[in-house]
Design a protein around this motif. Structure first.
Motif, short mmCIF file in Angstrom:
data_model
loop_
_atom_site.label_atom_id
_atom_site.label_comp_id
_atom_site.label_asym_id
_atom_site.label_seq_id
_atom_site.Cartn_x
_atom_site.Cartn_y
_atom_site.Cartn_z
N LYS A 184 0.58 3.82 -3.03
CA LYS A 184 0.24 5.24 -2.82
C LYS A 184 1.27 6.14 -3.49
N GLU A 229 0.65 6.03 -7.25
CA GLU A 229 -0.56 6.80 -7.60
C GLU A 229 -0.30 8.30 -7.52
N ASP A 230 0.48 8.72 -6.53
CA ASP A 230 0.83 10.14 -6.42
C ASP A 230 1.69 10.57 -7.62
N ASP A 258 0.83 -1.21 0.00
CA ASP A 258 0.00 0.00 0.00
C ASP A 258 0.86 1.26 0.00
#
Length: 305
Positions: free
Chosen positions: A170, A173-174, A166
């Motif tokens: 994250k 995705e950022d 995760d």
């Protein structure tokens, strides 16, 4: 005292501004190789070794698949077609923004060269790389310290794996969001360190720009992205401003001798003996893209006479 009725233009000072005279660049490198190594480690260590009795096994496998999919969104495929800047940056692909000459010189320097230049224009941050590199060590230390039965150990290991997946997801995705925003010239602070954000804020404040919140600084920053097989570069262009404060002037044509000026810029910026039309008069930072020099035989002498 001049009679207003004798002037064909009414000049209204509607605000102050500073003109962009150059660009300061902040270079944020993201080591794709380190990220891929961490992803591969998580996969080889846990993906094929999850106990079938472990209810978290399917969750781990789904998250690993999503992880690879997110990573492939930012890692470039091998390509051989060279573009017009073949001699500079030929191994790089520009995925947001077009490179200028200085951008090309930057990407042809090694990161060590950028660091040792000790130039205020460049701030290189390795925060993300260090965070990713620490994942492997953290997992190993926790596993070594666990003294419990095999099934419980497997479940705890799966939870740790999910947490680390995760974290990387994250991050990816950022990065994806930053790339998408960069294509519309919008900057984001999500992948930057606190030090970098503070540095950008200070750069603008030291030039007279009012910044109330750190995020306010990013409205003045133009982002670009370049990627190679091993590195992603987030290049932030921060405007370098003229030392002098200029005026934004609104022009209103007046009837003079039964004539009126038809073709005129609505707003101009005057600095010294130079005059610019501006397409964005409300901005204190007048970027080069907003300005067009005026040196005609009509408007220019009317303002400077």
């Amino acid at each position: 005292m001049r009679n207003l009725n004798e002037d064909p233009l009414l000049l209204l000072n509607v605000g102050n501004c500073k003109i962009q005279t150059g660009t300061l660049k902040i270079i944020h490198p993201i080591n794709l190789t380190h990220i891929q190594e961490s992803i591969d480690y998580l996969t080889t260590s846990f993906y094929d070794k999850v106990d079938i009795r472990n209810p978290l096994g399917d969750v781990v496998k789904l998250k690993v698949k999503k992880l690879y999919n997110n990573f492939l969104q930012i890692k470039p495929l091998q390509h051989h077609r060279l573009r017009r800047w073949d001699t500079l940056g030929a191994t790089w692909k520009w995925i947001a923004g077009s490179p200028d000459a200085q951008d090309l010189r930057i990407i042809n320097s090694t990161l060590n060269e950028l660091i040792t230049q000790n130039n205020q224009q460049f701030e290189v941050n390795n925060h993300i790389n260090e965070r990713i590199s620490n994942l492997t060590g953290t997992i190993n230390r926790i596993i070594e310290n666990m003294k419990t039965n095999e099934l419980l150990t497997n479940e705890i290991t799966s939870i740790i794996t999910i947490i680390n997946i995760d974290i990387i997801n994250k991050l990816l995705e950022d990065i994806q969001e930053a790339i998408i925003l960069s294509k519309t010239s919008i900057s984001t602070n999500k992948i930057l360190s606190i030090q970098e954000i503070s540095f950008i804020k200070s750069l603008l404040q030291n030039q007279g720009v009012t910044i109330d919140l750190p995020d306010d600084a990013f409205q003045h920053v133009i982002p670009k992205f370049a990627v190679s097989q091993g590195t992603l570069l987030y290049i932030l262009h921060v405007p370098r401003l003229d030392n002098k404060t200029s005026s934004v002037i609104q022009l209103h044509p007046l009837v003079h001798r039964n004539q009126i000026i038809n073709n005129y810029p609505e707003h101009v910026v005057k600095i010294g003996n130079t005059l610019y039309a501006t397409s964005n008069p409300q901005q204190f930072v007048q970027k080069a893209a907003y300005l067009k020099a005026i040196n005609d035989a009509c408007i220019y002498p009317l303002i400077f006479e």
